[in-house]
Design a protein around this motif. Structure first.
Motif, PDB file in Angstrom:
ATOM      1  N   ILE A  29     -12.987  37.800   6.769  1.00  0.00           N
ATOM      2  CA  ILE A  29     -12.005  36.983   6.249  1.00  0.00           C
ATOM      3  C   ILE A  29     -10.505  37.663   6.106  1.00  0.00           C
ATOM      4  N   GLY A  30     -10.660  39.012   5.782  1.00  0.00           N
ATOM      5  CA  GLY A  30      -9.724  39.891   5.609  1.00  0.00           C
ATOM      6  C   GLY A  30      -8.937  39.757   7.135  1.00  0.00           C
ATOM      7  N   VAL A  31      -9.745  40.041   8.051  1.00  0.00           N
ATOM      8  CA  VAL A  31      -9.037  40.285   9.461  1.00  0.00           C
ATOM      9  C   VAL A  31      -8.651  38.921   9.782  1.00  0.00           C
ATOM     10  N   ALA A  32      -8.984  37.741   9.302  1.00  0.00           N
ATOM     11  CA  ALA A  32      -8.392  36.606   9.745  1.00  0.00           C
ATOM     12  C   ALA A  32      -7.086  36.420   9.089  1.00  0.00           C
ATOM     13  N   ALA A  33      -7.037  36.866   7.916  1.00  0.00           N
ATOM     14  CA  ALA A  33      -5.782  36.622   7.093  1.00  0.00           C
ATOM     15  C   ALA A  33      -4.852  37.457   7.736  1.00  0.00           C
ATOM     16  N   VAL A  34      -5.062  38.710   8.195  1.00  0.00           N
ATOM     17  CA  VAL A  34      -4.233  39.621   8.829  1.00  0.00           C
ATOM     18  C   VAL A  34      -3.676  39.053  10.249  1.00  0.00           C
ATOM     19  N   ALA A  35      -4.474  38.500  10.658  1.00  0.00           N
ATOM     20  CA  ALA A  35      -4.156  38.063  12.115  1.00  0.00           C
ATOM     21  C   ALA A  35      -3.032  36.942  12.050  1.00  0.00           C
ATOM     22  N   VAL A  36      -2.886  36.109  11.038  1.00  0.00           N
ATOM     23  CA  VAL A  36      -1.949  35.042  11.110  1.00  0.00           C
ATOM     24  C   VAL A  36      -0.517  35.514  10.426  1.00  0.00           C
ATOM     25  N   VAL A  37      -0.533  36.808   9.940  1.00  0.00           N
ATOM     26  CA  VAL A  37       0.713  37.159   9.427  1.00  0.00           C
ATOM     27  C   VAL A  37       1.911  37.128  10.413  1.00  0.00           C
ATOM     28  N   VAL A  38       1.572  37.207  11.653  1.00  0.00           N
ATOM     29  CA  VAL A  38       2.633  37.337  12.573  1.00  0.00           C
ATOM     30  C   VAL A  38       3.446  35.886  12.765  1.00  0.00           C
ATOM     31  N   ALA A  39       2.472  34.839  12.761  1.00  0.00           N
ATOM     32  CA  ALA A  39       3.025  33.530  12.758  1.00  0.00           C
ATOM     33  C   ALA A  39       3.837  33.586  11.617  1.00  0.00           C
ATOM     34  N   PHE A  80       3.593  26.775   3.894  1.00  0.00           N
ATOM     35  CA  PHE A  80       2.370  27.145   4.928  1.00  0.00           C
ATOM     36  C   PHE A  80       1.411  25.888   4.989  1.00  0.00           C
ATOM     37  N   ASN A  81       0.703  25.982   6.255  1.00  0.00           N
ATOM     38  CA  ASN A  81      -0.002  25.006   6.981  1.00  0.00           C
ATOM     39  C   ASN A  81      -1.528  25.139   6.590  1.00  0.00           C
ATOM     40  N   ASP A  82      -1.949  26.321   6.221  1.00  0.00           N
ATOM     41  CA  ASP A  82      -3.268  26.553   5.881  1.00  0.00           C
ATOM     42  C   ASP A  82      -3.211  27.525   4.757  1.00  0.00           C
ATOM     43  N   TYR A  83      -4.354  27.965   4.247  1.00  0.00           N
ATOM     44  CA  TYR A  83      -4.874  28.659   3.082  1.00  0.00           C
ATOM     45  C   TYR A  83      -4.821  30.209   3.202  1.00  0.00           C
ATOM     46  N   THR A  84      -4.880  30.622   4.768  1.00  0.00           N
ATOM     47  CA  THR A  84      -4.867  32.017   4.909  1.00  0.00           C
ATOM     48  C   THR A  84      -3.728  32.888   4.810  1.00  0.00           C
ATOM     49  N   GLN A  85      -2.619  32.188   5.016  1.00  0.00           N
ATOM     50  CA  GLN A  85      -1.298  32.708   5.104  1.00  0.00           C
ATOM     51  C   GLN A  85      -0.366  33.323   4.102  1.00  0.00           C
ATOM     52  N   ALA A  86      -0.634  32.633   2.897  1.00  0.00           N
ATOM     53  CA  ALA A  86       0.191  32.844   1.924  1.00  0.00           C
ATOM     54  C   ALA A  86       0.187  34.108   1.154  1.00  0.00           C
ATOM     55  N   ASN A  87      -1.231  34.448   1.021  1.00  0.00           N
ATOM     56  CA  ASN A  87      -1.617  35.835   0.439  1.00  0.00           C
ATOM     57  C   ASN A  87      -0.877  37.060   1.124  1.00  0.00           C
ATOM     58  N   PRO A  88      -1.339  37.133   2.507  1.00  0.00           N
ATOM     59  CA  PRO A  88      -0.717  38.289   3.121  1.00  0.00           C
ATOM     60  C   PRO A  88       0.881  38.152   3.346  1.00  0.00           C
ATOM     61  N   ALA A  89       1.629  36.950   3.154  1.00  0.00           N
ATOM     62  CA  ALA A  89       2.835  37.330   3.220  1.00  0.00           C
ATOM     63  C   ALA A  89       3.421  37.566   1.684  1.00  0.00           C
ATOM     64  N   LEU A  90       2.879  37.246   0.789  1.00  0.00           N
ATOM     65  CA  LEU A  90       3.227  37.733  -0.473  1.00  0.00           C
ATOM     66  C   LEU A  90       2.980  39.276  -0.670  1.00  0.00           C
ATOM     67  N   SER A  91       1.878  39.719  -0.395  1.00  0.00           N
ATOM     68  CA  SER A  91       1.634  41.188  -0.144  1.00  0.00           C
ATOM     69  C   SER A  91       2.449  41.952   0.413  1.00  0.00           C
ATOM     70  N   GLN A  92       3.038  41.534   1.774  1.00  0.00           N
ATOM     71  CA  GLN A  92       3.833  42.045   2.561  1.00  0.00           C
ATOM     72  C   GLN A  92       5.556  41.647   2.220  1.00  0.00           C
ATOM     73  N   ARG A  93       5.516  41.397   0.970  1.00  0.00           N
ATOM     74  CA  ARG A  93       6.851  41.057   0.232  1.00  0.00           C
ATOM     75  C   ARG A  93       7.751  40.228   1.037  1.00  0.00           C
ATOM     76  N   GLN A  94       7.057  39.141   1.752  1.00  0.00           N
ATOM     77  CA  GLN A  94       7.880  38.124   2.440  1.00  0.00           C
ATOM     78  C   GLN A  94       8.269  37.062   1.550  1.00  0.00           C
ATOM     79  N   LEU A  95       7.420  37.218   0.538  1.00  0.00           N
ATOM     80  CA  LEU A  95       7.389  36.115  -0.603  1.00  0.00           C
ATOM     81  C   LEU A  95       7.438  36.808  -2.000  1.00  0.00           C
TER      82      LEU A  95
END
Length: 316
Positions: A27-37, A88-103
């Motif tokens: 699950i973690g890998v999937a979350a990281v993978a979508v950060v680029v988008a 965000f259009n799915d559940y996997t993106q918003a936490n990595p974005a917050l962690s990486q200070r994009q939010l």
């Protein structure tokens, strides 16, 4: 939670995490993978800023078009806070974005979803304010009651770990399946006692549960997807009780980075979400299914810590 990629094919039943680390790490890998988008969508977003006397706060959501967010941003503006909603259009993106200070904050998930994310990604995101709990409901386009679902029928459920487990508990409460050991907040389809169950379960992406309705006997549909599809909650065949003690893991919350949990601007925004004008619209948007929750920040942190320990234990 709250949050979403849309395969049409029905995936095979997942293996029991068995309690295996691979399940959670995947699950973690999937979350990281979508950060680029995500970065492509919110390029140059590096955190809150102050412009012309206003502080700008970027909040990740999955329902930016909802009426209550318009009221919320207007109230924030009166307080000198410029809210920018990042959708965000799915559940996997918003936490990595917050962690990486994009939010600066996000508001889309329940605490169990956050606990699974933190443990899977070795992160420390934290809830700063509760919002509401919504029911998880069983819908059908073929049957008008649970008793009408035939033996051997098929039920679609969300395939993300926390919503999947909750869906299984809903089906068990409805008398359609039996989980060995009674089930937990981390149960998987591998725990279904097939001999004691009357239906087969097919996990699909949460956003595809509505689309699956014509081809299955019933589907467990998250509240936001149900409302987007104009499903009537009063016509659901069954749902769990959002006001029950068992619903505690499913309290939705504003979430920040751990170092920002006492940020006065963020806490003020959490207060504004409780304004009666916002709350009434949240209730209306949910067709009066949402149960609004006011829990102290310290209690939310305690709930998160307990759930994170549950997830860690499951990895062992």
């Amino acid at each position: 939670m709250s949050t979403d990629n849309n395969p049409d094919a029905e995936p095979a039943l997942p293996e029991k995490p068995g309690r295996s680390k691979g399940f959670f790490i995947g699950i973690g890998v999937a979350a990281v993978a979508v950060v680029v988008a995500v970065v492509l969508v919110i390029v140059n977003v590096t955190g809150s800023s102050t412009t012309a006397g206003q502080t700008t706060v970027r909040i990740g959501v999955t329902d930016a078009g909802a009426d209550h967010w318009k009221t919320f941003t207007e109230l924030a503006g009166e307080d000198g806070i410029n809210v920018e909603l990042v959708s965000f259009n799915d559940y996997t993106q918003a936490n990595p974005a917050l962690s990486q200070r994009q939010l600066d904050l996000n508001q889309f998930q329940h605490i169990l979803f956050l606990a699974n994310y933190n443990v899977s990604n070795n992160d420390t995101l934290t809830p700063i304010a509760s919002t509401y709990v919504v029911p998880l409901s069983l819908y059908s386009r073929k049957h008008s009651a649970v008793a009408d679902i035939p033996a051997g029928g098929t039920v679609a459920i969300p395939n993300d770990p926390t919503n999947q487990a909750r869906a299984l508990l809903v089906l068990q409460s409805a008398g359609l399946i039996t989980l060995r050991g009674g089930g937990t907040v981390l149960s998987t389809p591998a725990e279904i006692d097939e001999e004691a169950s009357t239906v087969e379960v097919t996990p699909v992406d949460a956003s595809q549960t509505v689309a699956a309705l014509p081809s299955v006997d019933a589907a467990i549909v998250n509240n936001n997807f149900a409302l987007d599809a104009e499903l009537d909650p009063s016509q659901a065949l069954f749902n769990d009780d959002p006001a029950s003690a068992e619903a505690e893991p499913y309290i939705n919350a504003f979430v920040s980075r751990a170092e920002d949990k006492d940020n006065p601007t963020y806490l003020r925004l959490a207060q504004l979400y409780r304004d009666p004008r916002v709350r009434s619209q949240v209730e209306a948007q949910s067709k009066n299914t949402a149960v609004l929750v006011d829990r102290p920040q310290s209690e939310l942190e305690d709930i998160l810590a307990r759930l994170e320990e549950t997830v860690r234990t499951a990895q062992q």
